[in-house]
Design a protein around this motif. Sequence first.
Motif, mmCIF file in Angstrom:
data_model
loop_
_atom_site.group_PDB
_atom_site.id
_atom_site.type_symbol
_atom_site.label_atom_id
_atom_site.label_comp_id
_atom_site.label_asym_id
_atom_site.label_seq_id
_atom_site.Cartn_x
_atom_site.Cartn_y
_atom_site.Cartn_z
ATOM 1 N N LYS A 40 0.743 -0.908 0.261
ATOM 2 C CA LYS A 40 0.198 0.223 -0.483
ATOM 3 C C LYS A 40 0.944 1.038 0.719
ATOM 4 O O LYS A 40 0.731 1.865 0.738
ATOM 5 C CB LYS A 40 -1.006 0.241 0.930
ATOM 6 N N SER A 41 1.436 1.144 -1.498
ATOM 7 C CA SER A 41 2.752 2.176 -1.379
ATOM 8 C C SER A 41 3.134 2.989 -2.950
ATOM 9 O O SER A 41 1.934 2.566 -3.174
ATOM 10 C CB SER A 41 4.212 2.010 -1.086
ATOM 11 N N MET A 42 3.805 3.846 -2.827
ATOM 12 C CA MET A 42 4.309 4.793 -4.005
ATOM 13 C C MET A 42 4.276 3.612 -4.969
ATOM 14 O O MET A 42 4.241 3.947 -5.944
ATOM 15 C CB MET A 42 4.772 5.761 -4.146
ATOM 16 N N SER A 43 5.657 2.880 -4.108
ATOM 17 C CA SER A 43 5.974 1.224 -5.207
ATOM 18 C C SER A 43 4.510 0.993 -5.694
ATOM 19 O O SER A 43 4.672 0.561 -6.674
ATOM 20 C CB SER A 43 6.904 1.117 -5.080
ATOM 21 N N GLY A 94 -7.520 -3.835 -1.439
ATOM 22 C CA GLY A 94 -9.262 -2.740 -1.548
ATOM 23 C C GLY A 94 -8.631 -1.394 -1.558
ATOM 24 O O GLY A 94 -9.062 -0.957 -1.874
ATOM 25 N N ASP A 95 -8.029 -0.937 -0.564
ATOM 26 C CA ASP A 95 -7.334 0.735 -0.130
ATOM 27 C C ASP A 95 -6.162 0.864 -1.457
ATOM 28 O O ASP A 95 -6.527 1.644 -1.961
ATOM 29 C CB ASP A 95 -6.818 0.545 0.726
ATOM 30 N N LEU A 96 -5.311 0.105 -1.765
ATOM 31 C CA LEU A 96 -4.274 0.413 -2.768
ATOM 32 C C LEU A 96 -4.980 0.205 -4.456
ATOM 33 O O LEU A 96 -5.149 1.022 -5.097
ATOM 34 C CB LEU A 96 -3.325 -0.796 -3.291
ATOM 35 N N CYS A 97 -6.303 -0.503 -4.563
ATOM 36 C CA CYS A 97 -6.918 -0.303 -5.531
ATOM 37 C C CYS A 97 -7.519 0.358 -5.708
ATOM 38 O O CYS A 97 -7.939 0.755 -7.113
ATOM 39 C CB CYS A 97 -7.942 -1.586 -5.642
ATOM 40 N N LYS A 120 0.913 7.104 7.603
ATOM 41 C CA LYS A 120 0.192 5.350 6.953
ATOM 42 C C LYS A 120 -1.412 6.602 6.802
ATOM 43 O O LYS A 120 -1.809 7.981 7.187
ATOM 44 C CB LYS A 120 -0.622 5.214 8.079
ATOM 45 N N ASN A 121 -2.116 5.871 5.731
ATOM 46 C CA ASN A 121 -3.012 6.544 4.943
ATOM 47 C C ASN A 121 -2.839 7.982 4.316
ATOM 48 O O ASN A 121 -4.298 8.664 4.005
ATOM 49 C CB ASN A 121 -4.208 6.454 5.273
ATOM 50 N N LEU A 122 -1.164 8.636 3.996
ATOM 51 C CA LEU A 122 -1.846 10.291 3.951
ATOM 52 C C LEU A 122 -2.244 10.396 2.422
ATOM 53 O O LEU A 122 -2.504 11.594 2.026
ATOM 54 C CB LEU A 122 -0.218 10.477 3.875
ATOM 55 N N ALA A 123 -1.856 10.025 1.696
ATOM 56 C CA ALA A 123 -2.646 10.109 0.135
ATOM 57 C C ALA A 123 -3.364 9.262 -0.220
ATOM 58 O O ALA A 123 -3.254 8.198 -0.463
ATOM 59 C CB ALA A 123 -0.906 10.007 -0.920
#
Length: 356
Positions: free
Chosen positions: A78-81, A110-113, A153-156
């Motif tokens: 769950k990151s930029m990469s 789910g959060d990433l997608c 966490k969850n900043l963007a």
Amino acid sequence: MKTLSVGLPGNEYDIVIGRGMLDGVGHMLRDLAGSGEPAAVVTDENVWRAHGEKFSASLSDAGVDFERVILPPGEANKSMSGLSGLYEAFSGMELSRRGLIVAFGGGVVGDLCGFAAATWKRGVGYAQVPTTLLAQVDSSVGGKTAINLAYGKNLAGAFYQPKLVAIDPDTLSTLPAREFRSGMAEVIKYGAIYSEGLFETLTGDAPSPRDLSDAIYECCSIKSGIVARDERDFGERMLLNFGHTLGHAIEKKSGFDRYRHGEAVAFGMILAAGIGERMGLSAPGTSDVLRKALEAYGLETEYPGETGDLIPILKSDKKSEGNGVRMVFLKCIGESFTRPVSFAEIQNALEAGSAE
Ligand SMILES: NC(=O)c1ccc[n+]([C@@H]2O[C@H](COP(=O)([O-])OP(=O)(O)OC[C@H]3O[C@@H](n4cnc5c(N)ncnc54)[C@H](O)[C@@H]3O)[C@@H](O)[C@H]2O)c1
């Protein structure tokens, strides 16, 4: 099979819950993608190993043209990469704005997608097929999407609602026990803040993962109602944060890898209920009842660290306001409210609790 409608004007969608539903989910997803458009199915290795065959068969039977993106499991995705890896995969499959992204996994997938869907070509439709208890009762519903940044966490993130949430409680049969317990903390939270009836069904004979359909339905019903009334989290939606103010501080203090989210929330709920009782805001005995429910599912309720160490973390929290923070308290089991409390009040109540 039961269906709930999330009544967000202009963004209505269904949450469909049913045991064994994975077999038929392909047909539901086919209707969401534009004709001739591919679907990108994003999942993780554990989920695909346990349920991938069934899921692929369901999509193929329905004639859905799809490509898979299988991530390694874990929060690190769950990151930029992780996000740029998805963009690369979407680009490779020429995913257009009329295509569909399917998040098949826990809250990380789910959060990433969801965030990738909100931003790919300025927004493409996505569906959630959650496979952890936490994701089935919480993260897949409500449209909060995000990735973590090096600063926190969850900043963007973005509020971006899915087109469908399809929940098959049978997928929980392969969930590791610790993940199940962590999800149960959130289920108990819903009972504590909103539904004494739900709370009572959880404190009888503890249901196995297989018998949880009704509880999942009720949690989704509570959350979807709250989200429809307060999508952007300025009022009633804050009630869902019961136990999270101190829970987040505990996660941060322990470097995010010692406790699962639900385990930290369990500590946070007990601490908040104790503060509520000591400040005369909660009915006496509330924290004991809550403690018994959490312990029935094997959750620890005694935070082993120094509660005083949590205050500086609360002070630096993005949700703190002036010399305090707005916290969620239980009036009693099944009824909750928010109230600003000063850091001094929190500290005094925590110290009094430690001295007992
Ligand atoms: N968007 C929201 O509103 C919201 C709310 C709460 C939490 N979250 C986020 O959710 C994330 C945590 O989600 P999570 O607890 O689901 O963790 P997760 O997605 O990391 O899943 C936990 C583990 O279970 C495995 N797994 C998933 N389903 C499985 C299955 N059916 N069988 C076997 N193994 C399975 C995964 O591979 C992983 O190892 C955090 O990033 C948190 O910030 C978001």
